[in-house]
Design an enzyme around this catalytic site. Structure first.
Site, PDB file in Angstrom:
ATOM      1  N   GLU A  42       1.251   3.097  -6.853  1.00 37.46           N
ATOM      2  CA  GLU A  42       0.137   2.478  -6.917  1.00 37.46           C
ATOM      3  C   GLU A  42      -0.367   2.339  -8.428  1.00 37.46           C
ATOM      4  O   GLU A  42      -0.399   3.434  -9.320  1.00 37.46           O
ATOM      5  CB  GLU A  42      -1.034   3.186  -5.988  1.00 37.46           C
ATOM      6  CG  GLU A  42      -2.336   2.365  -6.127  1.00 37.46           C
ATOM      7  CD  GLU A  42      -3.324   3.198  -5.188  1.00 37.46           C
ATOM      8  OE1 GLU A  42      -4.392   2.565  -4.794  1.00 37.46           O
ATOM      9  OE2 GLU A  42      -3.316   4.413  -5.305  1.00 37.46           O
ATOM     10  N   LYS A 115      -5.870  -3.873  -0.364  1.00 32.17           N
ATOM     11  CA  LYS A 115      -6.047  -2.690   0.191  1.00 32.17           C
ATOM     12  C   LYS A 115      -7.454  -2.668   0.974  1.00 32.17           C
ATOM     13  O   LYS A 115      -8.280  -3.199   0.702  1.00 32.17           O
ATOM     14  CB  LYS A 115      -6.242  -1.717  -0.953  1.00 32.17           C
ATOM     15  CG  LYS A 115      -6.345  -0.293  -0.360  1.00 32.17           C
ATOM     16  CD  LYS A 115      -6.456   0.640  -1.798  1.00 32.17           C
ATOM     17  CE  LYS A 115      -6.533   1.946  -1.380  1.00 32.17           C
ATOM     18  NZ  LYS A 115      -6.333   2.885  -2.682  1.00 32.17           N
ATOM     19  N   CYS A 152      -1.956   3.315  -0.843  1.00 29.49           N
ATOM     20  CA  CYS A 152      -2.702   4.755  -0.593  1.00 29.49           C
ATOM     21  C   CYS A 152      -3.640   5.046   0.336  1.00 29.49           C
ATOM     22  O   CYS A 152      -3.129   5.689   1.290  1.00 29.49           O
ATOM     23  CB  CYS A 152      -3.330   4.626  -1.983  1.00 29.49           C
ATOM     24  SG  CYS A 152      -3.589   6.441  -2.613  1.00 29.49           S
TER      25      CYS A 152
END
Length: 288
Positions: A42, A115, A152
């Site tokens: 990331e 995300k 993540c």
């Protein structure tokens, strides 16, 4: 289809160009080892700036066509004939996202994912920087299989993995930045982190590929030591390869056709009961 996949982990400096050069080096090394799908960590082109709430860090964000890491990795995907999901700090008008673009093995841009789950806590103050993603969960049809890519904190939520699997993902990929807890140094979450994603693989019979960073990065009020541990599982969640704290990559071979047969045979998707799952769409488990 048999596919060789690789997860890269590396330490990051303040020098954006040096970080991108290092990423290119490890992508080339992974491709030389036969990897066809290669996952970087990331936000690999910059330090993990989310330790602090600092307005100047918004200057790191770029529109996709202007991001130097995306430009370089797109060229590299085409040159090497590999699939590269690439994480970056996206600016879209006056909005900012933690995003990922997947480049196919001919360099084509297959689309954008933003995300969905944004963490907020000591050392991980992402809500200051990123709006919640608005793309939904994306599966990308690549030369080497259908890839479900999330980012993540997304990896902790079984709903993410299940939706990607329902949409036909053959591999789940999670670029990551996780390490020590600045206010709880006694907590070491690597085992918990690994087992969570092993569970996603097992519950969906879909292999998982996770890439984390390594090294200690210091903010103004805290520091984080990223614990690496990048890994690859099979469709049952068993670890096929896992790094420790070294810089480099791990790789493994996946037989996607055999895993697909196992997924059908196990019956997890046949026996689902979506009619009973309404409470999962509420915060407190109640239907209204």
């Amino acid at each position: 289809m048999r596919v060789r996949v690789a997860a890269i982990q590396m330490a990051i400096s303040e020098d954006r160009t040096a970080n991108i050069n290092k990423a290119e080096h490890w992508v080339r090394q992974s491709a030389a080892a036969g990897a066809q799908v290669i996952l970087l960590q990331e936000l690999f082109s910059t330090p993990y700036f989310c330790q602090d709430q600092e307005i100047d860090y918004f200057a790191l964000a770029r529109a996709p066509e202007e991001d130097p890491a995306l430009v370089r990795m797109q060229q590299l995907a085409a040159e090497l004939g590999v699939v590269l999901p690439v994480s970056f700090f996206e600016r879209a008008g006056n909005a900012f996202f933690n995003s990922l673009i997947t480049f196919d093995a001919d360099g084509r841009n297959l689309g954008l994912y933003r995300k969905a789950h944004i963490p907020d806590g000591p050392g991980y103050q992402e809500k200051f920087y990123f709006s919640p993603g608005d793309t939904g969960f994306r599966v990308f049809a690549t030369r080497y299989g259908r890839l479900g890519a999330a980012i993540c904190w997304d990896q902790w939520f079984p709903e993410t993995a299940r939706i990607l699997a329902l949409r036909g993902a053959e591999i789940l990929l999670y670029p990551t930045a996780i390490g020590s807890e600045p206010r709880a140094p006694e907590v070491h979450s690597r085992g918990h982190w690994t087992r969570t994603m092993q569970g996603h693989a097992a519950a969906n019979v879909v292999p998982v590929l996770a890439a984390n960073r390594i090294g200690t990065e210091r903010g103004k009020e805290s520091s984080i030591t990223f614990y690496g541990g990048s890994f690859i599982t099979d469709g049952t969640g068993a670890l096929l390869a896992q790094a420790d704290l070294e810089e480099g990559f791990v790789y493994a071979d996946l037989d996607l056709e055999a895993i697909a047969r196992q997924r059908v045979d196990w019956g997890l998707f046949r026996d689902r009961r979506p009619d009973l799952y309404g409470p999962i769409c509420s915060f407190d488990g109640e239907n209204f």
